[in-house]
Design a protein around this motif. Structure first.
Motif, PDB file in Angstrom:
ATOM      1  N   ARG A   1      97.539 -17.914  99.857  1.00 17.96           N
ATOM      2  CA  ARG A   1      97.476 -19.010 100.967  1.00 17.96           C
ATOM      3  C   ARG A   1      96.347 -18.519 102.379  1.00 17.96           C
ATOM      4  O   ARG A   1      96.092 -19.356 102.895  1.00 17.96           O
ATOM      5  CB  ARG A   1      98.635 -19.401 101.398  1.00 17.96           C
ATOM      6  N   ASP A   2      96.476 -17.272 102.567  1.00 18.75           N
ATOM      7  CA  ASP A   2      95.964 -17.121 103.861  1.00 18.75           C
ATOM      8  C   ASP A   2      95.018 -15.700 103.748  1.00 18.75           C
ATOM      9  O   ASP A   2      95.150 -14.875 102.782  1.00 18.75           O
ATOM     10  CB  ASP A   2      96.978 -16.678 105.044  1.00 18.75           C
ATOM     11  N   LEU A   3      94.168 -15.562 104.750  1.00 15.69           N
ATOM     12  CA  LEU A   3      93.296 -14.183 104.987  1.00 15.69           C
ATOM     13  C   LEU A   3      93.963 -13.066 104.506  1.00 15.69           C
ATOM     14  O   LEU A   3      93.627 -12.112 103.881  1.00 15.69           O
ATOM     15  CB  LEU A   3      92.270 -14.298 106.392  1.00 15.69           C
ATOM     16  N   GLU A   4      95.134 -12.804 105.175  1.00 17.23           N
ATOM     17  CA  GLU A   4      95.761 -11.537 105.123  1.00 17.23           C
ATOM     18  C   GLU A   4      96.324 -11.173 103.872  1.00 17.23           C
ATOM     19  O   GLU A   4      96.178 -10.103 103.130  1.00 17.23           O
ATOM     20  CB  GLU A   4      97.090 -11.433 106.192  1.00 17.23           C
ATOM     21  N   THR A   5      96.821 -12.434 103.213  1.00 18.36           N
ATOM     22  CA  THR A   5      97.471 -12.073 101.908  1.00 18.36           C
ATOM     23  C   THR A   5      96.130 -11.997 100.933  1.00 18.36           C
ATOM     24  O   THR A   5      96.189 -10.944  99.980  1.00 18.36           O
ATOM     25  CB  THR A   5      97.979 -13.653 101.269  1.00 18.36           C
ATOM     26  N   ILE A   6      95.078 -12.582 100.921  1.00 18.08           N
ATOM     27  CA  ILE A   6      93.921 -12.459 100.012  1.00 18.08           C
ATOM     28  C   ILE A   6      93.262 -10.968 100.122  1.00 18.08           C
ATOM     29  O   ILE A   6      92.882 -10.378  99.219  1.00 18.08           O
ATOM     30  CB  ILE A   6      92.759 -13.490 100.242  1.00 18.08           C
ATOM     31  N   SER A   7      93.331 -10.711 101.449  1.00 16.48           N
ATOM     32  CA  SER A   7      92.839  -9.361 101.660  1.00 16.48           C
ATOM     33  C   SER A   7      93.500  -8.204 101.322  1.00 16.48           C
ATOM     34  O   SER A   7      93.090  -7.261 100.690  1.00 16.48           O
ATOM     35  CB  SER A   7      92.595  -8.950 103.375  1.00 16.48           C
ATOM     36  N   LEU A   8      94.860  -8.290 101.207  1.00 16.53           N
ATOM     37  CA  LEU A   8      95.697  -7.255 100.864  1.00 16.53           C
ATOM     38  C   LEU A   8      95.616  -7.235  99.149  1.00 16.53           C
ATOM     39  O   LEU A   8      95.677  -6.295  98.632  1.00 16.53           O
ATOM     40  CB  LEU A   8      97.161  -7.836 101.219  1.00 16.53           C
ATOM     41  N   ALA A   9      95.350  -8.516  98.623  1.00 14.27           N
ATOM     42  CA  ALA A   9      95.310  -8.758  97.068  1.00 14.27           C
ATOM     43  C   ALA A   9      94.225  -7.860  96.687  1.00 14.27           C
ATOM     44  O   ALA A   9      94.321  -7.114  95.553  1.00 14.27           O
ATOM     45  CB  ALA A   9      95.339  -9.973  96.627  1.00 14.27           C
ATOM     46  N   ILE A  10      92.910  -8.086  97.321  1.00 12.78           N
ATOM     47  CA  ILE A  10      91.784  -7.206  96.976  1.00 12.78           C
ATOM     48  C   ILE A  10      92.037  -5.828  97.080  1.00 12.78           C
ATOM     49  O   ILE A  10      91.541  -5.033  96.219  1.00 12.78           O
ATOM     50  CB  ILE A  10      90.554  -7.921  97.943  1.00 12.78           C
ATOM     51  N   THR A  11      92.479  -5.530  98.228  1.00 12.08           N
ATOM     52  CA  THR A  11      92.791  -4.030  98.255  1.00 12.08           C
ATOM     53  C   THR A  11      93.746  -3.421  97.335  1.00 12.08           C
ATOM     54  O   THR A  11      93.462  -2.361  96.878  1.00 12.08           O
ATOM     55  CB  THR A  11      93.586  -3.721  99.630  1.00 12.08           C
ATOM     56  N   ALA A  12      94.698  -4.191  96.961  1.00 14.46           N
ATOM     57  CA  ALA A  12      95.855  -3.935  95.811  1.00 14.46           C
ATOM     58  C   ALA A  12      95.203  -3.722  94.656  1.00 14.46           C
ATOM     59  O   ALA A  12      95.275  -2.544  93.705  1.00 14.46           O
ATOM     60  CB  ALA A  12      97.061  -4.556  95.798  1.00 14.46           C
TER      61      ALA A  12
END
Length: 354
Positions: A208-219
Motif C-alpha cells: 500500500r505505501d512507500l515503506e512496504t514496497i521498499s521493504l518488499a524489494i529489499t526482501a
C-alpha cells in the motif's frame, strides 16, 4: 436462535454470491455473478444490526470502529464460510460489506494460469506481483500459489494479510500467518520484522505505501521469494506505480533495484462466461534481459510490445488471453472487449482469423 445477519450470510453462500451489502435502516443486497440484487424486502433496523454485528466481531472491534469510523476484519461462520468484512459509515448510518471467501483453496492447476506462473513459484528469490481491480481473484491466485508451494517444497512461508482470508495447514512447509490489527500493527512493521524471522517466502497481502514496497524489494534482493498485490490493470502500469511511489530523487535507484529483483507480474481479471460462471484472463510478464533494460531505462511504455512477442518466455498479453477464451467458446466477444485494455489489439487478433 440464528440471527438475521447469520441467516443472510448463509443465504449468500447458498446462492453462490460473493458479497453482502448492509446499511442500517435499509434493505440488504447481495452481489451474485457480478450483479447487485435485493436480498430481502425487510429493512434492517440499526439497533438490531449493531447488536448482531457486535456478536460476530472479536472483543473491542466495535470500539475501534467507533473511534476510527472504518474497520477491516474477518469472521468464520462455522459450517458456512469465512468472510472478509469492511465496516464503515454511510451518511451517518452503520454499514458493512461482507465478502464470502471460498475456504477451499482451489488447486493451482485449475485456476486458469499458464505453466510459466508455476515456474515462477519455483524461483528461490525475487518479487512476484499479482495485480488487478477489486474482485479480480488476486487473493485466490496467491492462495493457490502458496498452497502449491506448501505441497511441493519444504520452506518457511510467512504471510502478512489484512485480514487473513484463506487458512493454510502445514503440509511440506511451515506456514505462519499474521493479520494486520491482530498480530501486527501494519504491513511495514510486520515486513521489517519478517526479515529476522527466517522466512523463505513472504506474502504481503497488499503493498500500500512507500515503506512496504521498499521493504518488499529489499526482501526480494536479500534472498527471499516475495509475493504481493497491487490494484493495477497491466504489467507496465504496475512498474510505473511502484516507481512513482518514490520521490523523484530515488526513482532511478528503484528502477535499477526493480529491474533485478522483479521476476514476474500477473495482471488478471475475471470474465463472465457463456454459462454464467467466471474465467480468469491474465497478462503475464516474466522478467528477462529485455524487460529489465526497459525498466532501468524508464521505458515501461515499451513493455507491452515485449510481452506480445515473449511467448517463448511464458509471457502473454491480456488481449491474447481473452482471444484464447473467445476461440475456446468460453466468453463472448462483447465480454472480451469489456475486459480488455487495448481494444485495437483485440480487434487485430480477431481479424487474423478472417
Amino acid at each position: 436462535m440464528t440471527s438475521k445477519l447469520k441467516k443472510l450470510m448463509t443465504e449468500l453462500v447458498n446462492r453462490n454470491g460473493s458479497d453482502l451489502h448492509l446499511t442500517a435502516d435499509s434493505h440488504p443486497y447481495f452481489r451474485i455473478q457480478g450483479q447487485i440484487i435485493p436480498a430481502s424486502n425487510e429493512v434492517y433496523d440499526e439497533k438490531q444490526f449493531r447488536k448482531e454485528l457486535g456478536e460476530i466481531l472479536s472483543e473491542g472491534k466495535l470500539d475501534v470502529f467507533d473511534n476510527e469510523k472504518e474497520l477491516d476484519c474477518s469472521y468464520g461462520l462455522e459450517g458456512v464460510a469465512r468472510f472478509r468484512l469492511n465496516v464503515f459509515m454511510d451518511r451517518g448510518k452503520l454499514s458493512c460489506v461482507m465478502r464470502a471467501l471460498n475456504t477451499n483453496i482451489p488447486d493451482f492447476s485449475g485456476i486458469g494460469l499458464p505453466d510459466s506462473v508455476q515456474q515462477l513459484l519455483n524461483r528461490p528469490r525475487g518479487l512476484m506481483l499479482v495485480t488487478g481491480p477489486t474482485g479480480s481473484g488476486k487473493t485466490t491466485t496467491l492462495a493457490s500459489s502458496i498452497d502449491w508451494i506448501n505441497s511441493n517444497h519444504s520452506h518457511h512461508i510467512l504471510t502478512i494479510e489484512d485480514p487473513i482470508e484463506f487458512v493454510f495447514e502445514n503440509k511440506n512447509c511451515l506456514v505462519r500467518q499474521r493479520e494486520v490489527g491482530e498480530d501486527t500493527l501494519s504491513f511495514s512493521k510486520a515486513l521489517r520484522s519478517a526479515l529476522r524471522e527466517d522466512p523463505d517466502i513472504i506474502l504481503v497481502g497488499e503493498m500500500r505505501d512507500l515503506e512496504t514496497i521498499s521493504l518488499a524489494i529489499t526482501a526480494a534482493e536479500t534472498g527471499h521469494l516475495v509475493m504481493g498485490t497491487l490494484h493495477t490493470s497491466s504489467a507496465s502500469q504496475t512498474i510505473d506505480r511502484i516507481i512513482d511511489v518514490f520521490p523523484t530523487t530515488q526513482q532511478q535507484q528503484i528502477r535499477v533495484q526493480l529491474s533485478a529483483s522483479l521476476i514476474g507480474v500477473i495482471s488478471q481479471t475475471l470474465c463472465k462466461t457463456k454459462d454464467n460462471k467466471r474465467a480468469l484472463a491474465a497478462e503475464i510478464l516474466v522478467n528477462n534481459n529485455a524487460i529489465g533494460n526497459l525498466i532501468r531505462e524508464a521505458k515501461s511504455s515499451q513493455v507491452y510490445s515485449q510481452i506480445q512477442v515473449g511467448a517463448k518466455y511464458g509471457m502473454q498479453t491480456l488481449e491474447q488471453a481473452l482471444y484464447t477464451h473467445i476461440e475456446q467458446g468460453k466468453i463472448t466477444k462483447e465480454e472480451a472487449y469489456f475486459k480488455c485494455n487495448r481494444p485495437n489489439v483485440l480487434t487485430s487478433l480477431l481479424e487474423m482469423d478472417k
